[in-house]
Motif scaffolding. Sequence first.
Motif, mmCIF file in Angstrom:
data_model
loop_
_atom_site.group_PDB
_atom_site.id
_atom_site.type_symbol
_atom_site.label_atom_id
_atom_site.label_comp_id
_atom_site.label_asym_id
_atom_site.label_seq_id
_atom_site.Cartn_x
_atom_site.Cartn_y
_atom_site.Cartn_z
ATOM 1 N N UNK A 375 0.824 -1.204 0.000
ATOM 2 C CA UNK A 375 0.000 0.000 0.000
ATOM 3 C C UNK A 375 0.863 1.260 0.000
ATOM 4 N N UNK A 376 1.951 1.226 0.752
ATOM 5 C CA UNK A 376 2.854 2.383 0.796
ATOM 6 C C UNK A 376 3.463 2.635 -0.578
ATOM 7 N N UNK A 377 3.912 1.581 -1.247
ATOM 8 C CA UNK A 377 4.501 1.724 -2.575
ATOM 9 C C UNK A 377 3.470 2.223 -3.589
ATOM 10 N N UNK A 378 2.254 1.705 -3.492
ATOM 11 C CA UNK A 378 1.197 2.137 -4.393
ATOM 12 C C UNK A 378 0.879 3.615 -4.187
ATOM 13 N N UNK A 379 0.836 4.051 -2.936
ATOM 14 C CA UNK A 379 0.565 5.457 -2.640
ATOM 15 C C UNK A 379 1.663 6.354 -3.178
ATOM 16 N N UNK A 380 2.914 5.904 -3.063
ATOM 17 C CA UNK A 380 4.027 6.696 -3.587
ATOM 18 C C UNK A 380 3.924 6.831 -5.105
#
Length: 457
Positions: A375-380
């Motif tokens: 989720x963090x990578x997708x948000x970035x």
Amino acid sequence: MASYRFPQLLKMVPKEQASSLLFSLRDSVEFTAEAARVNRTVLPSGVRVLTEEIPGAPSVAVAVSVAVGSRDETGGHFGSTHFLEHLLFKGTPTRSPLDISIAFDSVGGSSNAATAKEYTSYYARVSNAALGLSLDVLLDMFTSARLDEADFNLERTVILEELAMNEDDPEDVAHENLAEALLPNHELGRPIGGTEQTINEVGRQAVYNHYKKHYIPENLVITVAGGVPHAEVLRLVEKELGKVGWLSGISHPTQRRSQVPDTLSAAEPFRILEKDVAQANVILGFQSIHGMDPDRYAVGIMNTILGGGMSSRLYQQIREKRGLAYSTYSYQQGYSDAGYFGIYAGTAPENAEKVTLLMREIFDGVVQDGVTKGELDLAMGNLTGGLALRYESSMARMNRLLSAEIGSGEYLSTSEIMERFSTVSLDDVQRVAQRIASGSRSLVAVGPDLVSLSAHS
């Protein structure tokens, strides 16, 4: 002409331009190629001129703005800021309202204005060749507004119609009431456009006094982004301001607002507004961080994961998996000394209670368990691509200059913004979620038959 200049940048520009540079509102910077085209000049009268030259761009976005918004209104002046947004288009001693409209139409441009809680802006987008015309008209409006009694009375009716139109939008009503419920007895809780009562009560003299007090050289910020060099913008600005004597005298720009968080009263736990509409508009809100809080980048990532797009938790759980809403999202609203976070959904009245519980459950999941690396990578990726697309627009670049000058006091290039986002960890995301969840909260609902929601405030 007083200018700000920094050694890191002076070596990048021709010597003859060095006297008008530059813009850095930070203590230390590594200038990128993007930032090297950004210039800031302060005229002796206190007028600030900021530009970003975009080589090859065929058009420019230009704004004349003042760091005065609805929060700055005092007793007897409530509604004055919104009134002025309308009245400045009603003419000057040398231009009628039709003249102003024709000026922009004649060059295929567009013009408008925006009133916010902490600033008011009058802006246009035109071809490079029409920048001189735009500055002529906008600065004439700003410095020499007519503010006739007849125009004042006419615009009162127009503003009341605008407020009535907004009242017919239940989602807009919900957001306005959330601000008031979360920030009770605070100037940021007041509606930007005023209310029917304040618009009816304010008089022309009060609006005129508000104009004369705030629309002064020290408060004027001119921002331009597009295919015109800084030196040419300065030449055009000096030409127009010289006509009204706004180049003479020695003054300093008005100081920016304090970025120290204010102490807020406890939020109103629950507010329901019965409206005969098809949907229930529900917002779960929390007192949150102010605009320059160090946690703002972590909040940005948390917001993206929670409700920032079609892959977000809210969208997937409420719309895709259960079909309970067409629109659901979250957002952070930050000001100089306060802010709030909202989670919204529009749903059938009979599903309002279920959706409210789901919104709380989904947010609590972030608070208690955090988010995943995926989720963090997708948000970035979402934020990186979104910023790149956003700053293709000259209007967005112009507004970035305005925000830096009258708001944050900090200019960052796109790469520098992303660098700050990249430092956010999984623990940071969970920590800011916990920080927001621990704050005072409100539940606002607009629609029919919503009394049962009060049990969930």
